[in-house]
Design an enzyme around this catalytic site. Structure first.
Site, PDB file in Angstrom:
ATOM      1  CG  HIS A 305      -2.089   0.887   1.077  1.00 31.31           C
ATOM      2  ND1 HIS A 305      -2.030   2.238   1.299  1.00 31.31           N
ATOM      3  CD2 HIS A 305      -3.341   0.606   0.687  1.00 31.31           C
ATOM      4  CE1 HIS A 305      -3.220   2.751   1.049  1.00 31.31           C
ATOM      5  NE2 HIS A 305      -4.025   1.794   0.668  1.00 31.31           N
ATOM      6  CG  ASP A 362      -8.257  -3.851  -2.851  1.00 35.38           C
ATOM      7  OD1 ASP A 362      -9.455  -3.596  -2.882  1.00 35.38           O
ATOM      8  OD2 ASP A 362      -7.375  -2.983  -2.897  1.00 35.38           O
TER       9      ASP A 362
HETATM   10  C1  LIG Z   1      -0.308  -0.469  -3.871  1.00 34.83           C
HETATM   11  C2  LIG Z   1       0.980  -0.198  -4.641  1.00 34.83           C
HETATM   12  C3  LIG Z   1       0.604   0.377  -6.035  1.00 34.83           C
HETATM   13  C4  LIG Z   1       1.805   0.827  -3.875  1.00 34.83           C
HETATM   14  O1  LIG Z   1       2.854   1.195  -4.674  1.00 34.83           O
HETATM   15  P1  LIG Z   1       4.049   2.115  -4.190  1.00 34.83           P
HETATM   16  O2  LIG Z   1       3.758   2.758  -2.885  1.00 34.83           O
HETATM   17  O3  LIG Z   1       4.360   3.003  -5.332  1.00 34.83           O
HETATM   18  O4  LIG Z   1       5.196   1.077  -3.903  1.00 34.83           O
HETATM   19  P2  LIG Z   1       6.381   0.804  -4.878  1.00 34.83           P
HETATM   20  O5  LIG Z   1       5.849   0.403  -6.211  1.00 34.83           O
HETATM   21  O6  LIG Z   1       7.353   1.935  -4.791  1.00 34.83           O
HETATM   22  O7  LIG Z   1       7.035  -0.487  -4.190  1.00 34.83           O
HETATM   23  C5  LIG Z   1       8.119  -0.494  -3.274  1.00 34.83           C
HETATM   24  C6  LIG Z   1       8.871  -1.805  -3.472  1.00 34.83           C
HETATM   25  O8  LIG Z   1       8.016  -2.924  -3.169  1.00 34.83           O
HETATM   26  C7  LIG Z   1       7.774  -3.719  -4.340  1.00 34.83           C
HETATM   27  N1  LIG Z   1       6.354  -4.030  -4.363  1.00 34.83           N
HETATM   28  C8  LIG Z   1       5.332  -3.195  -4.026  1.00 34.83           C
HETATM   29  N2  LIG Z   1       4.157  -3.836  -4.081  1.00 34.83           N
HETATM   30  C9  LIG Z   1       4.449  -5.096  -4.476  1.00 34.83           C
HETATM   31  C10 LIG Z   1       3.648  -6.232  -4.720  1.00 34.83           C
HETATM   32  N3  LIG Z   1       2.331  -6.164  -4.558  1.00 34.83           N
HETATM   33  N4  LIG Z   1       4.247  -7.375  -5.115  1.00 34.83           N
HETATM   34  C11 LIG Z   1       5.599  -7.412  -5.266  1.00 34.83           C
HETATM   35  N5  LIG Z   1       6.417  -6.376  -5.036  1.00 34.83           N
HETATM   36  C12 LIG Z   1       5.834  -5.222  -4.656  1.00 34.83           C
HETATM   37  C13 LIG Z   1       8.174  -2.844  -5.514  1.00 34.83           C
HETATM   38  O9  LIG Z   1       8.578  -3.624  -6.623  1.00 34.83           O
HETATM   39  C14 LIG Z   1       9.310  -2.045  -4.916  1.00 34.83           C
HETATM   40  O10 LIG Z   1      10.438  -2.876  -4.858  1.00 34.83           O
HETATM   41  P3  LIG Z   1      11.932  -2.243  -5.018  1.00 34.83           P
HETATM   42  O11 LIG Z   1      12.095  -1.298  -3.869  1.00 34.83           O
HETATM   43  O12 LIG Z   1      12.842  -3.410  -5.001  1.00 34.83           O
HETATM   44  O13 LIG Z   1      11.928  -1.535  -6.352  1.00 34.83           O
HETATM   45  C15 LIG Z   1       1.814  -1.485  -4.823  1.00 34.83           C
HETATM   46  O14 LIG Z   1       2.145  -2.003  -3.561  1.00 34.83           O
HETATM   47  C16 LIG Z   1       1.085  -2.540  -5.662  1.00 34.83           C
HETATM   48  O15 LIG Z   1       1.195  -2.521  -6.891  1.00 34.83           O
HETATM   49  N6  LIG Z   1       0.328  -3.469  -4.998  1.00 34.83           N
HETATM   50  C17 LIG Z   1      -0.450  -4.444  -5.714  1.00 34.83           C
HETATM   51  C18 LIG Z   1      -1.750  -3.815  -6.181  1.00 34.83           C
HETATM   52  C19 LIG Z   1      -2.725  -3.592  -5.031  1.00 34.83           C
HETATM   53  O16 LIG Z   1      -2.967  -4.477  -4.239  1.00 34.83           O
HETATM   54  N7  LIG Z   1      -3.305  -2.387  -5.005  1.00 34.83           N
HETATM   55  C20 LIG Z   1      -4.358  -2.061  -4.034  1.00 34.83           C
HETATM   56  C21 LIG Z   1      -3.964  -0.959  -3.119  1.00 34.83           C
HETATM   57  S1  LIG Z   1      -5.235  -0.740  -1.903  1.00 34.83           S
END
Ligand SMILES: CC(C)(COP(=O)(O)OP(=O)(O)OC[C@H]1O[C@@H](n2cnc3c(N)ncnc32)[C@H](O)[C@@H]1OP(=O)(O)O)[C@@H](O)C(=O)NCCC(=O)NCCS
Length: 428
Positions: A305, A362
């Site tokens: 998140h 979710d």
């Molecule tokens: C929610 C979300 C978009 C947040 O994104 P964010 O705050 O921008 O986090 P980041 O994309 O910067 O991720 C940080 C690190 O964790 C990893 N990561 C984040 N979510 C991940 C996931 N669901 N699965 C695998 N790796 C994940 C990223 O690859 C990144 O790794 P790195 O530091 O080695 O590059 C992201 O966690 C995600 O895509 N989750 C899955 C979709 C989801 O469940 N969304 C609902 C939100 S309520």
């Protein structure tokens, strides 16, 4: 604390005001930054940018706190219901029994969409995604209410009730249409979530037995989704509202923003992921190996998140409800076994632990909806029904703020500098 922040650009020092929120968060006020310094800030994804002050919802992502108008989400989940919480979000206070009854009556009064709108459903192909139908229909509904932009309080109250109630009706009708089933009109004696189940699953001439535990689980799910501060869709609603567009147009834009798999679409993406893992004959372990390999392009949907870096308080509540519903409905589901396995492995795996990746709301809401019989492509629509009070509360806050300005971010341009137009024959 000192209420000034210093900024040094090329040896020149500037002083900026700070603003402290009621929970102690500090914001550096940069509203005059460009005028004073010629510079702007750059914050792709807005992780460090406050777009507004707001009195609606408070989140502390590090501590896993979520409060609506000061009330803890766990307490509301236990003691309140979706309709009461909607009132709290929109009007700022828990309603008295008279106010709650008046609000519920308004929801009932406005639950039917304009009969002419039924024709709009005919225009969509049977393959249309329900989120496309929902956003189009909410926007279309605005054409039936010419008083939407009138600045009278009672007008707003009526339109807000209409939107909360009708989004549920539109959602159920679009499901019936996609299935080729007759449309079932809402019943005035049913509560909000019961009525939704009735419109989704009843047959004409038959009285459906609505399972109270299922209705309660649905109500709780709506309540848990009712607001979440300045997320992508709420910021979209506020941005559209800042141009003084009407409530329905702003909410329709919110639906579009919510649709994406990184936002509201995640609950559908979770189930798609579980189905794919199941189809591959995996118990989840191979999939998690692939997720950790960045070149695979896979993510563990329903984990992580942007704000909660410890745990998602809604996930704890909904997980409990998920276990209850599944036990009550005696559901045995291989996808659920995979979900449990993924959760178990990921919570103990260094990759996820070191990045603070925990299950979000979710991860479990999709499983509950599947058990209830909601089709997968309706999952995000369910989220939209729940989020409507939050969007309306944010819309109202924008409209009532005399200092509100149209949202218009800037950019750092990195394209070509001035060049001369070359005639077509001289281009390489
Ligand atoms: C929610 C979300 C978009 C947040 O994104 P964010 O705050 O921008 O986090 P980041 O994309 O910067 O991720 C940080 C690190 O964790 C990893 N990561 C984040 N979510 C991940 C996931 N669901 N699965 C695998 N790796 C994940 C990223 O690859 C990144 O790794 P790195 O530091 O080695 O590059 C992201 O966690 C995600 O895509 N989750 C899955 C979709 C989801 O469940 N969304 C609902 C939100 S309520």
């Amino acid at each position: 604390m000192n209420n000034k922040a210093g900024l040094n650009i090329d040896g020149q020092t500037f002083e900026l005001d700070t603003i402290v929120g009621s929970e102690g968060e500090v914001g550096i006020d940069i509203t005059k930054l460009r005028a004073q310094t010629g510079a702007i800030t750059l914050d792709s994804g807005y992780g460090n940018t406050g777009s507004c002050t707001s009195r609606i919802t408070f989140i502390d992502g590090e501590k896993g706190i979520l409060r609506y108008r000061g009330y803890d989400i766990a307490e509301l989940a236990k003691k309140s219901g979706f309709v009461e919480t909607a009132h709290l979000l929109i009007y700022g206070e828990l309603p008295t029994s008279e106010k709650l009854s008046a609000f519920s009556k308004q929801l009932t009064r406005y639950q039917l969409i304009h009969e002419e709108m039924l024709h709009h459903f005919e225009g969509f192909p049977s393959t249309a995604h329900p989120m496309a139908i929902l956003s189009a229909m909410i926007n279309a509904a605005s054409s039936y209410y010419p008083t939407l932009l009138e600045k009278r309080e009672e007008r707003f109250d009526n339109h807000a009730a209409r939107l909360i109630s009708q989004v549920r009706t539109i959602a159920a009708f679009s499901y019936r249409k996609a299935k080729g089933l007759p449309i079932i009109y809402p019943k005035s004696n049913l509560k909000f979530s019961e009525n939704f189940l009735h419109m989704m699953f009843s047959m004409p001439g038959e009285d459906m037995d609505i399972n109270p535990d299922v209705a309660r689980a649905l109500d709780l799910m709506f309540l848990l989704h009712a607001d979440h501060e300045q997320n992508c869709s709420t910021s979209t609603v506020r941005m559209v509202a800042s141009s003084k567009a009407n409530l329905f147009a702003s909410a329709s834009a919110g639906v579009c923003a919510l649709w994406g798999p990184l936002h509201g679409g995640a609950n559908q993406a979770v189930l798609e992921m579980l189905e794919q893992i199941h189809a591959e004959g995996d118990d989840g372990s191979k999939f998690l190996q692939a997720v950790k390999d960045k070149t695979s392009g896979r993510r563990l949907m329903g984990f992580g998140h942007r704000v909660y870096k410890n745990f998602d308080p809604r996930a704890l509540i909904i997980k409990e409800q998920c276990d209850k519903v599944l036990a009550q409905l005696q559901v045995s589901d291989p996808l659920l076994d995979i979900a449990k396995k993924l959760e178990e492995i990921a919570l103990a795996d260094e990759y996820f632990v070191s990045r603070n990746l925990y299950p979000n709301v979710d991860f479990y809401s999709g499983i509950i909806m599947r058990a209830i019989g909601i089709p997968m492509d309706m999952f995000t629509v369910m989220f939209a029904i729940g989020r409507m009070p939050g969007w309306i509360a944010n819309f109202k806050e924008v409209m009532e703020d005399p200092s509100s300005r149209i949202s218009r971010p800037r950019q750092i341009y990195t394209g070509p500098t001035l060049r001369e137009y070359s005639p077509i024959g001289e281009r390489s």
